[in-house]
Structures are given as C-alpha cells and as structure tokens.
Design an enzyme around this catalytic site. Structure first.
Site, PDB file in Angstrom:
ATOM      1  N   GLU A 141       0.827  -1.200   0.000  1.00 40.33           N
ATOM      2  CA  GLU A 141       0.000   0.000   0.000  1.00 40.33           C
ATOM      3  C   GLU A 141       0.864   1.254   0.000  1.00 40.33           C
ATOM      4  OE1 GLU A 141      -3.927  -1.832   2.158  1.00 40.33           O
ATOM      5  OE2 GLU A 141      -2.436  -0.920   3.458  1.00 40.33           O
ATOM      6  N   CYS A 160       3.503   8.644   0.742  1.00 40.63           N
ATOM      7  CA  CYS A 160       4.047   7.739   1.758  1.00 40.63           C
ATOM      8  C   CYS A 160       4.176   6.378   1.078  1.00 40.63           C
ATOM      9  CB  CYS A 160       3.088   7.692   2.944  1.00 40.63           C
ATOM     10  SG  CYS A 160       3.550   6.476   4.180  1.00 40.63           S
ATOM     11  N   CYS A 186       6.692  -6.870   6.865  1.00 40.90           N
ATOM     12  CA  CYS A 186       7.818  -6.308   7.617  1.00 40.90           C
ATOM     13  C   CYS A 186       8.385  -7.388   8.515  1.00 40.90           C
ATOM     14  CB  CYS A 186       7.340  -5.124   8.461  1.00 40.90           C
ATOM     15  SG  CYS A 186       8.687  -4.176   9.211  1.00 40.90           S
ATOM     16  N   CYS A 243       7.132  -4.380  15.844  1.00 40.04           N
ATOM     17  CA  CYS A 243       6.572  -3.296  16.663  1.00 40.04           C
ATOM     18  C   CYS A 243       5.135  -3.648  17.023  1.00 40.04           C
ATOM     19  CB  CYS A 243       6.608  -1.974  15.899  1.00 40.04           C
ATOM     20  SG  CYS A 243       8.248  -1.531  15.326  1.00 40.04           S
ATOM     21  N   CYS A 278       2.024  -1.649  15.531  1.00 42.68           N
ATOM     22  CA  CYS A 278       1.931  -1.406  14.090  1.00 42.68           C
ATOM     23  C   CYS A 278       1.241  -2.562  13.363  1.00 42.68           C
ATOM     24  CB  CYS A 278       3.331  -1.199  13.514  1.00 42.68           C
ATOM     25  SG  CYS A 278       3.326  -0.914  11.740  1.00 42.68           S
ATOM     26  N   CYS A 329      -0.590   6.254   9.494  1.00 45.78           N
ATOM     27  CA  CYS A 329       0.630   5.567   9.918  1.00 45.78           C
ATOM     28  C   CYS A 329       0.313   4.311  10.717  1.00 45.78           C
ATOM     29  CB  CYS A 329       1.419   6.477  10.852  1.00 45.78           C
ATOM     30  SG  CYS A 329       2.729   7.339  10.077  1.00 45.78           S
TER      31      CYS A 329
END
Ligand code: SAH
Length: 346
Positions: free
Chosen positions: A94, A107, A114, A118, A121, A339
C-alpha cells in the site's frame, strides 16, 4: 519451455550501455532506453519510438518491462488517497497520498510486509514476504504524483518512506530508488524533499552516513528507556539504544544534519516524567527535532493514545529545553491509511 525473461528495469544505465555495445550498437542507445523506462515511464518496447524496430524486437526477446498496477484506490474525506498496488508477482503493498495546504506527500512502502515486530503497528502482523525492487518503489511515487495532479491539481512535493516495511532492511533497493527519483533522467526531485524513516538499525544508519546520502533521516524512537522500548519494539533487544545513540552521533559527525525522532505517547507506557526526562537526555546527544505522532489504533486496544495532558507535558518539557517539537495529526484514518494502519485489509 519458456525461460523467464529478466526485467529490463533492473539494469543500471551502465548495464544498458554495455548491452548495446555487446550487440554492436552505440552505447548511447542505453541512455535513450533508460530515459524511456524511467523518465517517460513507458510500458511497452514498441513505444520507444527513437529505437529501431529490430533493436526493439531484440530487447523484447531478452527482457520484460515490469510495472506495478494500482489494484484499488480509496479516497478519504480529508483528501488522503490510499493505493493498493499489485506487483508483477501478484503481491500487494500500500502507498498513500497525503495532501495538506502547503504540500502533497507520498508515503511509500519499501517491503512486502515487515520483519520487525513493533507491537503497535498493523504491518508487523504481516510476515515479510520480500523486499521491493527499486522500480517498484519508484512506480509508487509515479502513481501518487499522477493522482496528486489529478485530484489536487499539483505535482507531488515530498516523499516519506513510512509505508510498509523497514527501509534500512532493504538498503540497496531503497537507495537505488531514491537515486532514480532524484536523477534528471528520473523524476528530478530534490533529496531534501525525501525522508527515510527507520525503526533504528544502527549499522545501517552508519552506512547512510558513509554513503553521504542527502535525504532526511527520521527515527521511530517512541521511548528512550531501554526496557520500555524492548517491550513495545522487541527487536530493540538486538538494536539497543546505546548502539542507536552511537550510530546517530556518527551520522551527525559525518553529515552535520539533524534527525527527527518520531514519538507516540501511550497511556500507561511512556506517559511518565521519567520517560520525558529520558527523551530529553536522548535529545541532547545530537541536534534533533521531535515529532509527536498521533496513535492510530489497530483493533485490539492494547495500546491507547495518552490524553492531551500527557502530550502537553512532553511539549512543555521539550520546549523548556529548547528542543524543537511538532505534533503530527493523523490523516486518512477513515480508510485505514494512517501511519501504522497499512495491513492490506482489503
Ligand atoms: N519501519 C519504519 C517505517 C514504517 S513505520 C519505521 O519504523 O520508522 C512509519 C511510522 O509510523 C513510524 O514512525 C512508526 O513508528 C509509525 N507507526 C507505526 N504504527 C503506528 C500506529 N499504529 N499509529 C501511529 N503511528 C504508527
């Protein structure tokens, strides 16, 4: 049997020049093809109109031109646009267009999923499938630039590597994409308008400094207390604050440029005086600025944004110590484009 053809966009300009030389043509053809592929962004060999028909056929026999495809697009009431982008192998990442009065920012993602963990996230819940290639990062920027012109009547002005993935764990491809974004034969954007955000990989921050990069560096700090940081970002057990500090000192020594620390304030996690004091101490190591970002909830309610009084306590203390601090409001929350919300929900 079909042997897989190579993506011509994985070749550097020098490699393209060498290719033409090897088939007895002028190396200069390599520059022409490079410009077609990057600056003009063509999708078919037949569109390279200043290249002879035979040469185009020769290229086609050896190579393919891979491009991303915007698979779906969502528009938020605040003007934010989120793209789900399909890669040549069917995987999806995305990217987001964030318009404000002064600028329009892309962005972009650097990895599919990933490898970091975290806890706050959404992307960390997707396993890292693979790194994005330079052209796949570049194409996200091109797509968003086109949307910016279409929906907001102006070209893209800034780029942040704050989408899916950890840019410094895909170091080579991220730097190559930036090279193409900033080169005249690419998009000709100034590196000053690009920010790479990292969770804090000390070895790679040092490498950035050694490589003399000209873009901005942002570090997702979120806590300057080792035990707290490990709890919310478990990889910080290996990438400790001590090593991070040392790498940032190295960065500043080599580049003379300040860094931005991204920081979310959560209820019951880092809303204490002790946490604020630790941040102030960390901020004294090198010139920096703190960007307090609004937390965007990701389903399970384990993390909650601290009340404004806690954020004000941070702001007041940082200002007292003359540390620049800004607060970033979230955009595109209604379409899960803010975010930490990028997780291929669709
Ligand atoms: N891996 C890189 C870039 C991707 S994350 C990094 O960690 O910096 C981009 C930014 O979004 C980081 O500052 C990250 O801490 C922040 N972020 C992650 N999850 C978030 C959430 N749920 N709400 C608000 N910001 C979040």
């Amino acid at each position: 049997m079909t042997s897989e053809k190579k993506d011509i966009r994985s070749l550097s300009k020098e490699e393209l020049r060498a290719f033409f030389e090897s088939i007895g043509d002028k190396p200069f053809r390599g520059n022409q093809v490079y410009e077609w592929l990057w600056n003009k962004g063509i999708h078919k060999f037949e569109d390279m109109t200043n290249i002879s028909k035979e040469t185009r056929a020769h290229l086609e026999a050896h190579y393919v031109i891979n491009h991303i495809k915007v698979d779906s697009l969502q528009r938020s009431s605040d003007g934010t646009v989120k793209n789900a982008v399909k890669l040549h192998d069917g995987l999806i990442v995305e990217s987001v267009l964030i318009p404000t009065k002064k600028r329009t920012t892309a962005c972009v993602s650097s990895q599919v999923g990933c490898s970091l963990d975290c806890k706050f996230c959404a992307t960390s819940r997707l396993k890292r499938m693979r790194n994005l290639n330079p052209d796949e990062i570049y194409d996200q920027v091109v797509a968003i630039d086109q949307e910016s012109r279409l929906y907001h009547d102006k070209p893209l002005s800034n780029i942040v590597f704050m989408g899916m993935g950890e840019p410094l764990m895909n170091y080579k491809n991220v730097l190559e994409s930036i090279e193409k974004i900033t080169s005249e034969e690419g998009l000709g954007m100034s590196p000053k308008r690009i920010t790479v955000s990292t969770s804090g990989v000390p070895k790679m921050i040092k490498k950035l400094a050694d490589d003399g990069v000209k873009f901005h560096l942002a570090v997702s700090l979120h806590s300057a207390i080792q035990a707290t940081r490990e709890q919310i970002m478990p990889f910080a057990k290996s990438f400790t604050l001590t090593d991070l500090k040392e790498s940032l000192e190295y960065w500043y020594e080599k580049t003379n440029r300040k860094v931005t620390y991204e920081y979310i304030v959560w209820d019951g996690i880092n809303d204490t005086t002790e946490a604020i004091e630790a941040l102030v101490t960390f901020c004294k190591y090198i010139p920096c600025k703190v960007n307090i970002i609004e937390y965007n909830p990701i389903d399970d309610g384990e993390f909650q944004q601290a009340p404004n009084t806690a954020i004000d306590a941070y702001i007041n203390t940082l200002e007292r110590y003359k540390i620049p601090v800004t607060v970033r409001r979230s955009r595109g929350k209604d379409i899960d484009a803010a975010c930490g919300q990028l997780a291929n929900k669709s």
